[in-house]
Design a protein around this motif. Structure first.
Motif, PDB file in Angstrom:
ATOM      1  N   GLN A  51    -123.653 -34.633 -21.545  1.00 17.41           N
ATOM      2  CA  GLN A  51    -122.570 -33.779 -22.278  1.00 17.41           C
ATOM      3  C   GLN A  51    -121.565 -32.867 -21.280  1.00 17.41           C
ATOM      4  O   GLN A  51    -120.704 -32.568 -21.626  1.00 17.41           O
ATOM      5  CB  GLN A  51    -123.420 -32.488 -22.876  1.00 17.41           C
ATOM      6  N   ILE A  52    -121.796 -33.212 -19.746  1.00 21.31           N
ATOM      7  CA  ILE A  52    -121.143 -32.423 -18.957  1.00 21.31           C
ATOM      8  C   ILE A  52    -119.701 -33.580 -18.735  1.00 21.31           C
ATOM      9  O   ILE A  52    -119.823 -34.628 -18.264  1.00 21.31           O
ATOM     10  CB  ILE A  52    -121.771 -32.668 -17.422  1.00 21.31           C
ATOM     11  N   PRO A  53    -118.712 -32.723 -18.882  1.00 19.40           N
ATOM     12  CA  PRO A  53    -117.461 -33.449 -19.149  1.00 19.40           C
ATOM     13  C   PRO A  53    -116.608 -33.537 -17.722  1.00 19.40           C
ATOM     14  O   PRO A  53    -115.571 -34.197 -17.822  1.00 19.40           O
ATOM     15  CB  PRO A  53    -116.391 -32.878 -20.047  1.00 19.40           C
ATOM     16  N   CYS A  54    -117.221 -33.401 -16.480  1.00 12.63           N
ATOM     17  CA  CYS A  54    -116.561 -33.247 -15.423  1.00 12.63           C
ATOM     18  C   CYS A  54    -115.849 -34.458 -15.014  1.00 12.63           C
ATOM     19  O   CYS A  54    -114.571 -34.378 -14.608  1.00 12.63           O
ATOM     20  CB  CYS A  54    -117.282 -32.621 -14.341  1.00 12.63           C
ATOM     21  N   THR A  55    -116.389 -35.563 -15.177  1.00 12.84           N
ATOM     22  CA  THR A  55    -115.790 -36.731 -14.571  1.00 12.84           C
ATOM     23  C   THR A  55    -114.535 -37.425 -15.288  1.00 12.84           C
ATOM     24  O   THR A  55    -113.619 -38.178 -14.946  1.00 12.84           O
ATOM     25  CB  THR A  55    -116.954 -37.933 -14.453  1.00 12.84           C
ATOM     26  N   GLY A  56    -114.637 -36.747 -16.549  1.00 11.13           N
ATOM     27  CA  GLY A  56    -113.214 -37.154 -17.442  1.00 11.13           C
ATOM     28  C   GLY A  56    -112.214 -36.181 -17.440  1.00 11.13           C
ATOM     29  O   GLY A  56    -111.163 -36.065 -17.995  1.00 11.13           O
ATOM     30  N   CYS A  57    -112.200 -34.996 -16.301  1.00 15.09           N
ATOM     31  CA  CYS A  57    -111.513 -33.992 -16.338  1.00 15.09           C
ATOM     32  C   CYS A  57    -110.251 -34.384 -15.188  1.00 15.09           C
ATOM     33  O   CYS A  57    -110.532 -34.879 -14.241  1.00 15.09           O
ATOM     34  CB  CYS A  57    -111.935 -32.608 -15.844  1.00 15.09           C
ATOM     35  N   ILE A  74    -119.170 -24.470 -10.378  1.00 14.30           N
ATOM     36  CA  ILE A  74    -119.801 -25.025 -11.700  1.00 14.30           C
ATOM     37  C   ILE A  74    -119.826 -26.434 -11.999  1.00 14.30           C
ATOM     38  O   ILE A  74    -120.124 -26.886 -12.885  1.00 14.30           O
ATOM     39  CB  ILE A  74    -119.522 -24.197 -13.028  1.00 14.30           C
ATOM     40  N   ALA A  75    -118.973 -27.386 -11.001  1.00 14.48           N
ATOM     41  CA  ALA A  75    -118.764 -28.445 -11.353  1.00 14.48           C
ATOM     42  C   ALA A  75    -120.010 -29.535 -11.234  1.00 14.48           C
ATOM     43  O   ALA A  75    -120.914 -29.179 -10.435  1.00 14.48           O
ATOM     44  CB  ALA A  75    -117.932 -29.294 -10.321  1.00 14.48           C
ATOM     45  N   ASN A  76    -120.054 -30.342 -12.272  1.00 14.16           N
ATOM     46  CA  ASN A  76    -121.452 -31.337 -12.605  1.00 14.16           C
ATOM     47  C   ASN A  76    -122.608 -30.284 -12.656  1.00 14.16           C
ATOM     48  O   ASN A  76    -123.719 -30.803 -12.646  1.00 14.16           O
ATOM     49  CB  ASN A  76    -121.703 -32.187 -11.403  1.00 14.16           C
ATOM     50  N   THR A  77    -122.518 -29.323 -13.266  1.00 16.29           N
ATOM     51  CA  THR A  77    -123.611 -28.459 -13.571  1.00 16.29           C
ATOM     52  C   THR A  77    -123.625 -28.055 -15.180  1.00 16.29           C
ATOM     53  O   THR A  77    -122.517 -28.706 -15.853  1.00 16.29           O
ATOM     54  CB  THR A  77    -123.790 -27.119 -12.949  1.00 16.29           C
ATOM     55  N   GLU A  78    -124.613 -27.748 -15.648  1.00 13.00           N
ATOM     56  CA  GLU A  78    -124.844 -27.166 -16.955  1.00 13.00           C
ATOM     57  C   GLU A  78    -123.884 -26.454 -17.449  1.00 13.00           C
ATOM     58  O   GLU A  78    -123.274 -26.177 -18.772  1.00 13.00           O
ATOM     59  CB  GLU A  78    -126.213 -26.978 -17.466  1.00 13.00           C
ATOM     60  N   GLU A  79    -123.600 -25.710 -16.735  1.00 13.86           N
ATOM     61  CA  GLU A  79    -122.420 -24.668 -17.053  1.00 13.86           C
ATOM     62  C   GLU A  79    -121.062 -25.261 -17.359  1.00 13.86           C
ATOM     63  O   GLU A  79    -120.166 -24.544 -17.948  1.00 13.86           O
ATOM     64  CB  GLU A  79    -122.289 -23.494 -15.896  1.00 13.86           C
ATOM     65  N   ALA A  80    -120.912 -26.259 -16.611  1.00 16.18           N
ATOM     66  CA  ALA A  80    -119.762 -26.967 -17.110  1.00 16.18           C
ATOM     67  C   ALA A  80    -119.488 -27.377 -18.549  1.00 16.18           C
ATOM     68  O   ALA A  80    -118.391 -27.993 -18.852  1.00 16.18           O
ATOM     69  CB  ALA A  80    -119.314 -27.955 -15.930  1.00 16.18           C
ATOM     70  N   ILE A  81    -120.442 -27.491 -19.320  1.00 19.51           N
ATOM     71  CA  ILE A  81    -120.357 -28.082 -20.588  1.00 19.51           C
ATOM     72  C   ILE A  81    -119.298 -27.455 -21.434  1.00 19.51           C
ATOM     73  O   ILE A  81    -118.510 -28.332 -22.191  1.00 19.51           O
ATOM     74  CB  ILE A  81    -121.582 -28.125 -21.328  1.00 19.51           C
ATOM     75  N   ASP A  82    -119.089 -26.307 -21.185  1.00 19.06           N
ATOM     76  CA  ASP A  82    -118.133 -25.461 -22.272  1.00 19.06           C
ATOM     77  C   ASP A  82    -116.993 -24.968 -21.290  1.00 19.06           C
ATOM     78  O   ASP A  82    -116.631 -23.890 -21.485  1.00 19.06           O
ATOM     79  CB  ASP A  82    -118.723 -24.591 -23.086  1.00 19.06           C
ATOM     80  N   CYS A  83    -116.642 -25.753 -20.284  1.00 18.13           N
ATOM     81  CA  CYS A  83    -115.619 -25.213 -19.413  1.00 18.13           C
ATOM     82  C   CYS A  83    -114.409 -25.058 -19.869  1.00 18.13           C
ATOM     83  O   CYS A  83    -113.778 -25.805 -20.775  1.00 18.13           O
ATOM     84  CB  CYS A  83    -115.373 -26.260 -18.258  1.00 18.13           C
ATOM     85  N   CYS A  84    -113.655 -23.865 -19.863  1.00 22.09           N
ATOM     86  CA  CYS A  84    -112.366 -23.514 -20.441  1.00 22.09           C
ATOM     87  C   CYS A  84    -111.217 -24.132 -20.020  1.00 22.09           C
ATOM     88  O   CYS A  84    -110.119 -24.045 -20.476  1.00 22.09           O
ATOM     89  CB  CYS A  84    -112.535 -21.989 -20.578  1.00 22.09           C
ATOM     90  N   ASP A  85    -111.652 -24.841 -18.521  1.00 23.87           N
ATOM     91  CA  ASP A  85    -110.493 -25.200 -17.820  1.00 23.87           C
ATOM     92  C   ASP A  85    -110.235 -26.773 -18.135  1.00 23.87           C
ATOM     93  O   ASP A  85    -109.525 -27.355 -17.138  1.00 23.87           O
ATOM     94  CB  ASP A  85    -110.284 -24.879 -16.432  1.00 23.87           C
ATOM     95  N   TYR A  86    -111.105 -27.322 -18.815  1.00 22.88           N
ATOM     96  CA  TYR A  86    -111.315 -28.762 -18.898  1.00 22.88           C
ATOM     97  C   TYR A  86    -109.798 -29.533 -19.444  1.00 22.88           C
ATOM     98  O   TYR A  86    -109.309 -28.824 -20.237  1.00 22.88           O
ATOM     99  CB  TYR A  86    -112.369 -29.052 -19.797  1.00 22.88           C
ATOM    100  N   GLN A  87    -109.365 -30.323 -18.805  1.00 27.33           N
ATOM    101  CA  GLN A  87    -108.225 -30.979 -19.261  1.00 27.33           C
ATOM    102  C   GLN A  87    -108.478 -32.392 -19.011  1.00 27.33           C
ATOM    103  O   GLN A  87    -108.563 -33.018 -18.064  1.00 27.33           O
ATOM    104  CB  GLN A  87    -106.957 -30.612 -18.234  1.00 27.33           C
ATOM    105  N   PRO A  88    -108.524 -33.326 -19.950  1.00 25.68           N
ATOM    106  CA  PRO A  88    -108.880 -34.689 -20.011  1.00 25.68           C
ATOM    107  C   PRO A  88    -107.805 -35.365 -19.376  1.00 25.68           C
ATOM    108  O   PRO A  88    -106.552 -35.217 -19.247  1.00 25.68           O
ATOM    109  CB  PRO A  88    -108.906 -35.172 -21.637  1.00 25.68           C
ATOM    110  N   LYS A  89    -108.209 -36.548 -18.519  1.00 20.83           N
ATOM    111  CA  LYS A  89    -107.310 -36.997 -17.696  1.00 20.83           C
ATOM    112  C   LYS A  89    -106.366 -37.949 -18.765  1.00 20.83           C
ATOM    113  O   LYS A  89    -107.141 -38.604 -19.627  1.00 20.83           O
ATOM    114  CB  LYS A  89    -108.158 -38.551 -16.805  1.00 20.83           C
TER     115      LYS A  89
END
Length: 95
Positions: A51-57, A74-89
Motif C-alpha cells: 500500500q506504500i505509494p512512494c515508487t509511483g510518486c 518517511i519515504a518507503n515506510t508505513e507512515e507514507a501510506i497516507d502521505c499528503c504530498d503524494y503526486q502521481p507520476k
C-alpha cells in the motif's frame, strides 16, 4: 537397587508408547501451527507494504541516499501510506 529400577521400568513400559505417540503428534501440531502463523503474518505484512505509494510518486528519486525530495524521513515506510504530498507520476519517462 537394580531390582527396584527394573520393576519401575517394566511398570512404565506399557505407558511409554501412548505417551510418545501423544508427544510426537503434539510436537507436529505445534510446528504446523507455528508455520501457519508465520505465513499468515507474512502475508499481512506484505499486503500492508504494497500500500506504500512512494515508487509511483513524482518526488521519489530511486536513490538510496535521498529517496524522497519532500519527505525523506518517511519515504518507503508505513507512515507514507497516507502521505499528503503524494503526486502521481504523469509521465514515468521524465522522472
Amino acid at each position: 537397587m537394580f531390582k527396584l529400577i527394573s520393576f519401575l521400568i517394566h511398570g512404565i513400559q506399557s505407558l511409554l508408547i501412548p505417551i510418545c505417540f501423544i508427544g510426537a503428534w503434539t510436537l507436529t501440531i505445534i510446528v504446523v501451527l507455528s508455520l501457519w502463523a508465520a505465513a499468515r503474518d507474512s502475508v499481512t505484512t506484505a499486503k500492508q507494504m504494497h500500500q506504500i505509494p512512494c515508487t509511483g510518486c513524482q518526488f521519489f528519486t530511486d536513490n538510496y541516499r535521498l529517496k524522497c525530495t519532500v519527505r525523506p524521513s518517511i519515504a518507503n515506510t508505513e507512515e507514507a501510506i497516507d502521505c499528503c504530498d503524494y503526486q502521481p507520476k504523469t509521465n514515468p519517462y521524465l522522472y
